[in-house]
Design an enzyme around this catalytic site. Structure first.
Site, PDB file in Angstrom:
ATOM      1  N   LYS A  50       0.832  -1.219   0.000  1.00  0.00           N
ATOM      2  CA  LYS A  50       0.000   0.000   0.000  1.00  0.00           C
ATOM      3  C   LYS A  50       0.861   1.262   0.000  1.00  0.00           C
ATOM      4  O   LYS A  50       0.603   2.194  -0.748  1.00  0.00           O
ATOM      5  CB  LYS A  50      -0.922   0.034   1.234  1.00  0.00           C
ATOM      6  CG  LYS A  50      -1.877  -1.135   1.345  1.00  0.00           C
ATOM      7  CD  LYS A  50      -2.870  -0.953   2.492  1.00  0.00           C
ATOM      8  CE  LYS A  50      -2.223  -0.939   3.868  1.00  0.00           C
ATOM      9  NZ  LYS A  50      -1.647  -2.239   4.292  1.00  0.00           N
TER      10      LYS A  50
ATOM     11  N   ARG B 267      11.181  -0.716  11.922  1.00  0.00           N
ATOM     12  CA  ARG B 267       9.891  -0.738  12.618  1.00  0.00           C
ATOM     13  C   ARG B 267       9.836  -1.911  13.579  1.00  0.00           C
ATOM     14  O   ARG B 267       9.991  -3.061  13.157  1.00  0.00           O
ATOM     15  CB  ARG B 267       8.755  -0.871  11.589  1.00  0.00           C
ATOM     16  CG  ARG B 267       8.385   0.425  10.929  1.00  0.00           C
ATOM     17  CD  ARG B 267       7.339   0.237   9.851  1.00  0.00           C
ATOM     18  NE  ARG B 267       6.123  -0.421  10.324  1.00  0.00           N
ATOM     19  CZ  ARG B 267       5.006  -0.464   9.623  1.00  0.00           C
ATOM     20  NH1 ARG B 267       4.943   0.104   8.435  1.00  0.00           N
ATOM     21  NH2 ARG B 267       3.949  -1.079  10.096  1.00  0.00           N
TER      22      ARG B 267
HETATM   23  P1  AMP Z   1       0.666   0.486   8.992  1.00  0.00           P
HETATM   24  O1  AMP Z   1       1.854   1.357   8.831  1.00  0.00           O
HETATM   25  O2  AMP Z   1      -0.505   0.889   8.138  1.00  0.00           O
HETATM   26  O3  AMP Z   1       1.002  -0.980   8.855  1.00  0.00           O
HETATM   27  O4  AMP Z   1       0.164   0.682  10.500  1.00  0.00           O
HETATM   28  C1  AMP Z   1       0.990   0.351  11.594  1.00  0.00           C
HETATM   29  C2  AMP Z   1       0.136   0.156  12.831  1.00  0.00           C
HETATM   30  O5  AMP Z   1      -0.550   1.381  13.152  1.00  0.00           O
HETATM   31  C3  AMP Z   1      -0.980  -0.878  12.698  1.00  0.00           C
HETATM   32  O6  AMP Z   1      -0.525  -2.199  12.925  1.00  0.00           O
HETATM   33  C4  AMP Z   1      -1.958  -0.403  13.774  1.00  0.00           C
HETATM   34  O7  AMP Z   1      -1.498  -0.764  15.063  1.00  0.00           O
HETATM   35  C5  AMP Z   1      -1.848   1.119  13.653  1.00  0.00           C
HETATM   36  N1  AMP Z   1      -2.837   1.643  12.687  1.00  0.00           N
HETATM   37  C6  AMP Z   1      -2.593   2.207  11.471  1.00  0.00           C
HETATM   38  N2  AMP Z   1      -3.726   2.567  10.859  1.00  0.00           N
HETATM   39  C7  AMP Z   1      -4.730   2.226  11.697  1.00  0.00           C
HETATM   40  C8  AMP Z   1      -6.156   2.302  11.632  1.00  0.00           C
HETATM   41  N3  AMP Z   1      -6.773   2.810  10.548  1.00  0.00           N
HETATM   42  N4  AMP Z   1      -6.859   1.852  12.695  1.00  0.00           N
HETATM   43  C9  AMP Z   1      -6.259   1.351  13.789  1.00  0.00           C
HETATM   44  N5  AMP Z   1      -4.927   1.216  13.910  1.00  0.00           N
HETATM   45  C10 AMP Z   1      -4.163   1.638  12.873  1.00  0.00           C
END
Ligand code: AMP
Length: 189
Positions: free
Chosen positions: A14, A134
């Protein structure tokens, strides 16, 4: 006004594809994951609230996430449109996003779901851990939890957009540019 959602499990590409779309279409990229990482780095209130959830691979509660997203949209009211990356992740978030956009006279144009098999996701996330720094990429049990949470809480959001005819599923395996062209085709560019 073009408002796209890039949807898919962790490691589906993404972020990578959003960046390419942003440079091609001039839309504002909103990644809730990036926003949380920014807040955690700066030790803000939403950052402090989100930290323990993110470290475990759980979703941050909707209220914290939605407030943060709203603020970011409001900061970019004159944008030509948005690419939402990593949001919505629950049906409640999808409903709230519709409300936020509708109040401004906007709506979601299209939802692109990147389809990638679990084993490929594990492989990609393990590799990403070597360069991303991360903590939620580094632990295999956290990776497994993120994939599980995706299936349980986030995948059902696809049905929400299928109902409105906005969902297109794209094969997310292949070369980055190849996948990008599939996305451009799906959004009619
Ligand atoms: P990502 O970078 O999109 O993989 O997001 C990293 C982490 O941030 C996820 O594993 C969630 O813990 C949190 N997170 C990101 N976007 C959301 C969302 N829309 N709702 C809830 N938690 C989120």
């Amino acid at each position: 006004m073009k408002n796209l959602i890039l949807f898919g499990p962790p490691g589906s590409g993404k972020g990578t594809q959003s960046e390419k779309l942003v440079s091609q279409l001039g839309l504002k990229h909103i990644s809730t994951g990036d926003l949380f990482r920014y807040h955690m780095k700066n030790d803000t209130d939403p950052g402090k609230l989100a930290k323990s959830f993110i470290e475990k691979g759980e979703l941050v509660p909707d209220k914290v996430t939605v407030d943060m997203l709203k603020e970011e949209i409001n900061k970019n009211n004159s944008s030509a449109g948005f690419i939402f990356d990593g949001f919505p992740r629950t049906i409640a978030q999808a409903e709230i996003l519709d409300t936020i956009l509708n109040e401004k006279g906007w709506e979601i144009t299209k939802v692109i779901s990147l389809e990638v098999p679990d084993d490929e996701l594990r492989k990609r996330l393990k590799k990403r851990a070597e360069i991303s720094g991360r903590p939620d990429d580094a632990k295999p049990e956290v990776i497994e939890n993120r994939i599980r949470v995706y299936k349980q809480e986030t995948e059902p959001v696809k049905a929400y957009y299928k109902k409105s005819g906005k969902l297109t599923e794209i094969d997310g395996v292949g070369e980055i540019d190849e996948i990008f062209h599939r996305i451009l085709q799906a959004i009619g560019q």
